[in-house]
Design an enzyme around this catalytic site. Structure first.
Site, short mmCIF file in Angstrom:
data_model
loop_
_atom_site.label_atom_id
_atom_site.label_comp_id
_atom_site.label_asym_id
_atom_site.label_seq_id
_atom_site.Cartn_x
_atom_site.Cartn_y
_atom_site.Cartn_z
N ASP A 214 -3.20 2.14 -10.24
CA ASP A 214 -4.66 2.23 -10.28
C ASP A 214 -5.23 1.80 -8.93
O ASP A 214 -4.49 1.31 -8.07
CB ASP A 214 -5.24 1.42 -11.43
CG ASP A 214 -4.85 -0.04 -11.43
OD1 ASP A 214 -4.03 -0.45 -10.57
OD2 ASP A 214 -5.33 -0.80 -12.30
N TYR B 151 -7.14 -0.18 -5.82
CA TYR B 151 -7.18 -1.60 -5.45
C TYR B 151 -8.37 -2.28 -6.13
O TYR B 151 -9.50 -1.80 -6.01
CB TYR B 151 -7.35 -1.75 -3.93
CG TYR B 151 -6.23 -1.21 -3.08
CD1 TYR B 151 -4.92 -1.67 -3.23
CD2 TYR B 151 -6.48 -0.25 -2.10
CE1 TYR B 151 -3.90 -1.19 -2.42
CE2 TYR B 151 -5.46 0.23 -1.28
CZ TYR B 151 -4.17 -0.24 -1.45
OH TYR B 151 -3.16 0.23 -0.65
N PHE C 245 -3.43 4.11 -2.51
CA PHE C 245 -2.86 3.29 -1.44
C PHE C 245 -3.65 3.33 -0.13
O PHE C 245 -3.40 2.53 0.76
CB PHE C 245 -1.38 3.64 -1.18
CG PHE C 245 -0.51 3.44 -2.38
CD1 PHE C 245 -0.13 2.16 -2.77
CD2 PHE C 245 -0.11 4.51 -3.16
CE1 PHE C 245 0.64 1.95 -3.89
CE2 PHE C 245 0.66 4.32 -4.29
CZ PHE C 245 1.04 3.03 -4.66
N HIS D 100 7.05 -0.04 -7.77
CA HIS D 100 5.77 0.04 -7.05
C HIS D 100 5.88 -0.80 -5.77
O HIS D 100 6.60 -1.80 -5.74
CB HIS D 100 4.67 -0.52 -7.96
CG HIS D 100 3.28 -0.28 -7.50
ND1 HIS D 100 2.66 -1.06 -6.55
CD2 HIS D 100 2.37 0.66 -7.88
CE1 HIS D 100 1.43 -0.61 -6.36
NE2 HIS D 100 1.23 0.43 -7.15
#
Length: 211
Positions: free
Chosen positions: A54, A56, A67, A178
């Site tokens: 999801d 930040y 990202f 991740h």
């Protein structure tokens, strides 16, 4: 809203987000950036997919591209780890900023399993059950069905849960942990996703991506 986001599911998710905002929660990214990934990388351009969890949750960090970060230092820690793996994988030094728009413009769909999140400490994952799953399921299934050769990078458990939606007879799937500081050392570091994706794309007669 971009055409290959399913209308009904997307409308329901957006309504749930509107209710969150009406209840006083600050939601990221800003409304005009929620579908930025689909706008920058339309279906007909997709050559690779980076699927995270999801946006930040840190205020001001999310911009609608998974990202990616546009702002002053320091960079988000997941992005720092992403750049570390790229440096090890390709020998490419870190970027002066965190803006990944250049990847999106080359056909890299920078998508999260949830397109929004509540801002604030400890809010990561807060919108994973708000209704975005159906939206991003359809996006992944549509890319798999409509595009000829796509390198899918599934980072983290929520992303890997979508693996069954991908036709692995014609697409590449690279699944790993991740890049979050909580999990990067459990399989993201050393996974070499960038060189593997490029080698596979070139084997399909496609241009490599300038990571």
């Amino acid at each position: 809203m971009p055409a290959f986001a399913p209308g009904g599911a997307a409308a329901r998710a957006c309504a749930a987000v509107d209710a969150e905002r009406a209840a006083g929660h600050v939601v990221a990214p800003s409304p005009e950036r929620v579908f930025a990934a689909l706008s920058l990388t339309p279906l007909e351009a997709v050559r690779a997919v980076i699927l995270g969890q999801d946006p930040y949750p840190t205020p001001g960090h999310a911009n609608g591209l998974a990202f990616s970060y546009v702002g002053p230092p320091p960079l988000p820690r997941s992005l720092v780890n992403l750049y570390k793996e790229r440096a090890e994988d390709l020998g490419v030094s870190g970027q002066p900023d965190g803006d990944l728009t250049r990847w999106a413009q080359q056909g890299v769909l920078l998508l999260n399993t949830s397109l929004t999140v509540r801002e604030g400490a400890s809010k990561a994952g807060s919108h994973l059950a708000i209704g975005w799953r159906e939206v991003t399921d359809e996006i992944i299934a549509t890319v798999s069905r409509e595009r000829p050769h796509v390198a899918f990078m599934l980072w983290g458990a929520p992303a890997q849960a979508k693996r069954a939606l991908i036709d692995e007879a014609k697409h590449l799937v690279i699944a790993s942990a991740h890049p979050s500081p909580l999990s990067a050392r459990r399989g993201f570091f050393g996974s070499r996703p960038f060189s593997r994706a490029n080698a596979w794309l070139e084997g399909q007669g496609e241009k490599p991506i300038a990571w």
